[in-house]
Design an enzyme around this catalytic site. Sequence first.
Site: not given
Length: 248
Positions: A146, A159
Amino acid sequence: MDLSNRTILITGSSDGIGKVLAIEFSKLGSNIILLGRDSSKLDQVYDQLDCSFKSQKHLILQADLALLDNESAHEILRAITEEFISLDGIIHNAAILGSMTTLEDYELSRWDEVLNINLRAPFLLTKTLKTILERSKLPRIIFTSSGVANIGRAFWGAYSVSKFGIKGLAEIFANELETTTSIKVFNFDPGATQTKMRASARPAENPQSLKTPNELVSCYLWFFSKESSESKENYFEYADLSKKVTST
Ligand code: NDP
Protein backbone atom coordinates in the site's frame (compact mmCIF):
# COMPACT_ATOMS: atom_id res chain seq x y z
CA MET A 1 -2.55 -16.56 -21.00
CA ASP A 2 -3.29 -20.17 -20.22
CA LEU A 3 -3.58 -20.86 -16.52
CA SER A 4 -5.15 -24.28 -16.85
CA ASN A 5 -3.98 -26.78 -14.25
CA ARG A 6 -2.69 -23.92 -12.07
CA THR A 7 -4.17 -23.78 -8.57
CA ILE A 8 -4.25 -20.40 -6.90
CA LEU A 9 -5.30 -19.48 -3.37
CA ILE A 10 -6.68 -15.95 -3.05
CA THR A 11 -7.30 -14.68 0.46
CA GLY A 12 -10.09 -12.13 0.85
CA SER A 13 -11.76 -13.30 -2.35
CA SER A 14 -15.31 -12.60 -1.20
CA ASP A 15 -15.12 -8.93 -2.25
CA GLY A 16 -13.10 -6.16 -3.88
CA ILE A 17 -9.86 -6.91 -5.70
CA GLY A 18 -9.69 -10.55 -4.54
CA LYS A 19 -13.16 -11.35 -5.90
CA VAL A 20 -12.36 -9.91 -9.34
CA LEU A 21 -9.03 -11.78 -9.47
CA ALA A 22 -10.79 -15.04 -8.61
CA ILE A 23 -13.37 -14.61 -11.39
CA GLU A 24 -10.87 -13.47 -14.02
CA PHE A 25 -8.25 -16.10 -13.20
CA SER A 26 -10.93 -18.80 -13.40
CA LYS A 27 -11.76 -17.65 -16.96
CA LEU A 28 -8.15 -18.48 -17.89
CA GLY A 29 -8.48 -21.97 -16.53
CA SER A 30 -7.12 -21.72 -12.98
CA ASN A 31 -8.44 -23.78 -10.16
CA ILE A 32 -9.40 -21.16 -7.59
CA ILE A 33 -9.27 -21.57 -3.84
CA LEU A 34 -11.49 -18.89 -2.35
CA LEU A 35 -10.66 -17.96 1.23
CA GLY A 36 -12.76 -15.57 3.29
CA ARG A 37 -14.68 -15.24 6.52
CA ASP A 38 -18.23 -14.95 5.14
CA SER A 39 -19.46 -18.20 3.64
CA SER A 40 -22.55 -16.73 1.95
CA LYS A 41 -20.43 -14.13 0.13
CA LEU A 42 -17.95 -16.86 -0.83
CA ASP A 43 -20.81 -19.01 -2.19
CA GLN A 44 -21.90 -16.11 -4.39
CA VAL A 45 -18.38 -15.69 -5.80
CA TYR A 46 -18.07 -19.47 -6.28
CA ASP A 47 -21.19 -19.37 -8.45
CA GLN A 48 -19.52 -16.77 -10.70
CA LEU A 49 -16.33 -18.77 -11.25
CA ASP A 50 -15.77 -20.17 -14.70
CA CYS A 51 -15.60 -23.94 -14.87
CA SER A 52 -15.34 -24.60 -18.58
CA PHE A 53 -11.79 -25.98 -18.70
CA LYS A 54 -11.21 -29.73 -18.56
CA SER A 55 -10.80 -30.99 -14.96
CA GLN A 56 -11.04 -27.43 -13.61
CA LYS A 57 -12.35 -27.27 -10.04
CA HIS A 58 -12.65 -24.70 -7.30
CA LEU A 59 -12.69 -24.84 -3.52
CA ILE A 60 -14.14 -22.64 -0.78
CA LEU A 61 -12.22 -22.27 2.49
CA GLN A 62 -14.17 -20.41 5.12
CA ALA A 63 -11.70 -18.99 7.63
CA ASP A 64 -11.51 -15.87 9.75
CA LEU A 65 -7.87 -14.81 9.36
CA ALA A 66 -8.08 -12.83 12.59
CA LEU A 67 -8.27 -16.18 14.40
CA LEU A 68 -5.78 -18.18 12.33
CA ASP A 69 -3.48 -20.38 14.43
CA ASN A 70 -1.15 -23.31 13.73
CA GLU A 71 -3.99 -25.82 13.89
CA SER A 72 -6.34 -23.96 11.53
CA ALA A 73 -3.46 -23.19 9.14
CA HIS A 74 -2.70 -26.93 8.99
CA GLU A 75 -6.40 -27.64 8.40
CA ILE A 76 -6.16 -25.32 5.39
CA LEU A 77 -3.10 -27.24 4.18
CA ARG A 78 -4.96 -30.55 4.61
CA ALA A 79 -8.05 -29.28 2.77
CA ILE A 80 -5.93 -28.10 -0.17
CA THR A 81 -3.87 -31.32 -0.27
CA GLU A 82 -7.04 -33.43 -0.36
CA GLU A 83 -8.24 -31.65 -3.52
CA PHE A 84 -5.10 -30.63 -5.39
CA ILE A 85 -1.70 -32.15 -6.19
CA SER A 86 0.12 -28.85 -5.86
CA LEU A 87 -0.45 -25.19 -5.12
CA ASP A 88 0.86 -22.77 -7.75
CA GLY A 89 0.26 -19.49 -6.02
CA ILE A 90 -0.96 -17.60 -3.00
CA ILE A 91 -2.28 -14.08 -3.41
CA HIS A 92 -2.24 -12.59 0.08
CA ASN A 93 -4.95 -10.04 -0.56
CA ALA A 94 -7.20 -10.04 2.54
CA ALA A 95 -6.86 -7.03 4.79
CA ILE A 96 -8.88 -4.64 6.89
CA LEU A 97 -8.41 -0.91 7.25
CA GLY A 98 -8.97 -0.72 11.00
CA SER A 99 -9.50 2.66 12.64
CA MET A 100 -8.50 5.96 11.06
CA THR A 101 -7.35 7.61 14.27
CA THR A 102 -4.27 8.75 16.14
CA LEU A 103 -2.01 6.14 17.70
CA GLU A 104 -2.83 7.64 21.09
CA ASP A 105 -6.53 6.86 20.61
CA TYR A 106 -6.05 3.49 18.91
CA GLU A 107 -7.97 0.69 20.67
CA LEU A 108 -5.65 -2.23 21.49
CA SER A 109 -8.20 -4.87 20.43
CA ARG A 110 -8.61 -3.19 17.03
CA TRP A 111 -4.81 -2.89 16.69
CA ASP A 112 -4.44 -6.63 17.31
CA GLU A 113 -7.22 -7.50 14.85
CA VAL A 114 -5.61 -5.47 12.04
CA LEU A 115 -2.13 -6.89 12.68
CA ASN A 116 -3.51 -10.44 12.92
CA ILE A 117 -5.39 -10.28 9.61
CA ASN A 118 -2.99 -8.14 7.60
CA LEU A 119 0.40 -9.42 8.79
CA ARG A 120 0.31 -12.43 11.12
CA ALA A 121 -2.01 -14.49 8.88
CA PRO A 122 0.12 -14.05 5.69
CA PHE A 123 3.20 -15.09 7.70
CA LEU A 124 1.55 -18.20 9.12
CA LEU A 125 -0.18 -19.23 5.88
CA THR A 126 3.03 -18.85 3.88
CA LYS A 127 5.16 -20.91 6.24
CA THR A 128 2.48 -23.61 6.49
CA LEU A 129 1.75 -23.86 2.75
CA LYS A 130 5.39 -23.74 1.59
CA THR A 131 5.54 -27.54 1.28
CA ILE A 132 2.65 -27.76 -1.18
CA LEU A 133 3.89 -24.70 -3.13
CA GLU A 134 7.20 -26.49 -3.66
CA ARG A 135 5.35 -29.14 -5.70
CA SER A 136 4.50 -26.52 -8.35
CA LYS A 137 6.58 -25.94 -11.50
CA LEU A 138 6.18 -22.15 -11.29
CA PRO A 139 5.28 -21.30 -7.69
CA ARG A 140 4.37 -17.74 -6.72
CA ILE A 141 3.61 -15.81 -3.54
CA ILE A 142 2.16 -12.33 -3.93
CA PHE A 143 1.91 -10.06 -0.93
CA THR A 144 -0.17 -6.86 -1.07
CA SER A 145 1.38 -3.54 -0.23
CA SER A 146 0.00 0.00 0.00
CA GLY A 147 1.05 3.62 -0.37
CA VAL A 148 1.28 3.84 3.42
CA ALA A 149 3.82 0.99 3.60
CA ASN A 150 6.76 3.29 2.89
CA ILE A 151 5.88 6.47 4.69
CA GLY A 152 4.15 6.82 8.05
CA ARG A 153 1.10 9.09 7.79
CA ALA A 154 -1.08 10.38 10.62
CA PHE A 155 -4.29 8.41 11.31
CA TRP A 156 -3.36 5.33 9.23
CA GLY A 157 -2.31 3.52 12.44
CA ALA A 158 -2.25 -0.26 12.49
CA TYR A 159 -3.04 -0.59 8.76
CA SER A 160 0.08 1.35 7.83
CA VAL A 161 2.20 -0.54 10.36
CA SER A 162 0.89 -3.87 9.00
CA LYS A 163 1.88 -2.89 5.46
CA PHE A 164 5.37 -1.81 6.62
CA GLY A 165 5.51 -5.30 8.14
CA ILE A 166 4.39 -6.95 4.89
CA LYS A 167 7.27 -5.20 3.13
CA GLY A 168 9.75 -6.81 5.53
CA LEU A 169 7.99 -10.16 5.43
CA ALA A 170 8.02 -10.26 1.62
CA GLU A 171 11.69 -9.30 1.45
CA ILE A 172 12.72 -11.89 4.02
CA PHE A 173 10.69 -14.69 2.42
CA ALA A 174 12.06 -13.71 -1.02
CA ASN A 175 15.62 -13.81 0.26
CA GLU A 176 15.21 -17.07 2.15
CA LEU A 177 13.30 -18.93 -0.55
CA GLU A 178 15.28 -17.88 -3.63
CA THR A 179 18.31 -19.93 -2.66
CA THR A 180 16.50 -23.09 -1.56
CA THR A 181 13.36 -23.25 -3.71
CA SER A 182 11.92 -22.08 -7.04
CA ILE A 183 9.25 -20.06 -5.22
CA LYS A 184 9.15 -16.50 -6.51
CA VAL A 185 7.94 -13.87 -4.03
CA PHE A 186 6.46 -10.50 -5.02
CA ASN A 187 5.04 -7.56 -3.12
CA PHE A 188 2.57 -5.44 -5.07
CA ASP A 189 0.94 -2.09 -4.32
CA PRO A 190 -2.28 -2.01 -6.37
CA GLY A 191 -2.75 1.74 -5.78
CA ALA A 192 -6.08 3.53 -5.38
CA THR A 193 -8.81 1.17 -6.57
CA GLN A 194 -12.61 1.32 -6.47
CA THR A 195 -13.48 -0.97 -3.54
CA LYS A 196 -15.27 -0.96 -0.20
CA MET A 197 -11.99 -0.46 1.64
CA ARG A 198 -11.01 2.58 -0.41
CA ALA A 199 -14.46 4.10 0.10
CA SER A 200 -14.07 3.70 3.90
CA ALA A 201 -10.62 5.29 3.83
CA ARG A 202 -11.65 8.20 1.57
CA PRO A 203 -15.41 8.75 1.93
CA ALA A 204 -15.31 12.16 0.20
CA GLU A 205 -13.66 10.80 -2.94
CA ASN A 206 -15.63 10.12 -6.11
CA PRO A 207 -15.19 6.36 -6.73
CA GLN A 208 -15.70 6.90 -10.45
CA SER A 209 -12.37 8.77 -10.51
CA LEU A 210 -10.54 5.55 -9.57
CA LYS A 211 -9.54 2.53 -11.58
CA THR A 212 -11.64 -0.61 -11.16
CA PRO A 213 -10.25 -3.90 -9.79
CA ASN A 214 -10.51 -5.32 -13.34
CA GLU A 215 -7.76 -2.94 -14.44
CA LEU A 216 -5.38 -4.72 -12.06
CA VAL A 217 -5.83 -8.15 -13.57
CA SER A 218 -3.05 -7.89 -16.19
CA CYS A 219 -0.56 -6.96 -13.45
CA TYR A 220 -1.51 -9.95 -11.32
CA LEU A 221 -1.31 -12.19 -14.39
CA TRP A 222 2.23 -11.03 -15.03
CA PHE A 223 3.29 -12.40 -11.65
CA PHE A 224 2.22 -15.84 -12.88
CA SER A 225 4.08 -15.57 -16.18
CA LYS A 226 7.37 -17.28 -17.08
CA GLU A 227 8.79 -13.83 -17.79
CA SER A 228 8.44 -12.78 -14.14
CA SER A 229 10.72 -15.69 -13.14
CA GLU A 230 13.64 -13.62 -14.47
CA SER A 231 12.73 -10.52 -12.45
CA LYS A 232 15.40 -9.30 -10.04
CA GLU A 233 12.88 -6.94 -8.46
CA ASN A 234 10.43 -8.14 -5.89
CA TYR A 235 8.44 -4.95 -5.20
CA PHE A 236 6.13 -3.34 -7.77
CA GLU A 237 3.68 -0.46 -7.83
CA TYR A 238 0.67 -0.41 -10.14
CA ALA A 239 1.78 2.64 -12.14
CA ASP A 240 5.11 1.03 -13.09
CA LEU A 241 3.95 -2.54 -13.56
CA SER A 242 0.93 -1.65 -15.68
CA LYS A 243 3.25 0.22 -18.10
CA LYS A 244 5.66 -2.72 -18.21
CA VAL A 245 2.82 -5.15 -18.84
CA THR A 246 1.28 -3.10 -21.68
CA SER A 247 4.65 -2.53 -23.37
CA THR A 248 5.41 -6.28 -23.55
P1 NDP B 1 -11.98 -4.99 0.41
O1 NDP B 1 -12.32 -4.47 1.76
O2 NDP B 1 -12.89 -4.66 -0.73
O3 NDP B 1 -11.81 -6.58 0.44
C1 NDP B 1 -11.05 -7.17 1.46
C2 NDP B 1 -11.26 -8.66 1.45
O4 NDP B 1 -10.58 -9.21 2.60
C3 NDP B 1 -12.74 -9.03 1.57
O5 NDP B 1 -12.99 -10.19 0.82
C4 NDP B 1 -12.85 -9.32 3.06
O6 NDP B 1 -13.90 -10.17 3.45
C5 NDP B 1 -11.51 -10.01 3.32
N1 NDP B 1 -11.24 -10.08 4.75
C6 NDP B 1 -11.24 -9.06 5.63
N2 NDP B 1 -11.04 -9.54 6.87
C7 NDP B 1 -10.91 -10.88 6.78
C8 NDP B 1 -10.71 -11.92 7.72
N3 NDP B 1 -10.65 -11.69 9.04
N4 NDP B 1 -10.62 -13.19 7.28
C9 NDP B 1 -10.73 -13.46 5.95
N5 NDP B 1 -10.95 -12.51 5.01
C10 NDP B 1 -11.04 -11.24 5.43
O7 NDP B 1 -10.50 -4.48 0.12
P2 NDP B 1 -9.70 -4.25 -1.24
O8 NDP B 1 -10.16 -5.21 -2.27
O9 NDP B 1 -9.69 -2.81 -1.50
O10 NDP B 1 -8.22 -4.62 -0.77
C11 NDP B 1 -7.51 -5.78 -1.19
C12 NDP B 1 -6.06 -5.60 -0.83
O11 NDP B 1 -5.52 -4.49 -1.55
C13 NDP B 1 -5.79 -5.30 0.65
O12 NDP B 1 -4.64 -5.98 1.06
C14 NDP B 1 -5.57 -3.80 0.67
O13 NDP B 1 -4.77 -3.42 1.76
C15 NDP B 1 -4.86 -3.58 -0.65
N6 NDP B 1 -4.93 -2.24 -1.19
C16 NDP B 1 -6.13 -1.73 -1.63
C17 NDP B 1 -6.17 -0.45 -2.16
C18 NDP B 1 -7.45 0.15 -2.66
O14 NDP B 1 -7.43 1.35 -3.04
N7 NDP B 1 -8.54 -0.57 -2.70
C19 NDP B 1 -4.95 0.38 -2.26
C20 NDP B 1 -3.75 -0.25 -1.77
C21 NDP B 1 -3.77 -1.52 -1.26
P3 NDP B 1 -15.42 -9.63 3.73
O15 NDP B 1 -16.08 -9.75 2.40
O16 NDP B 1 -15.94 -10.58 4.74
O17 NDP B 1 -15.29 -8.23 4.23
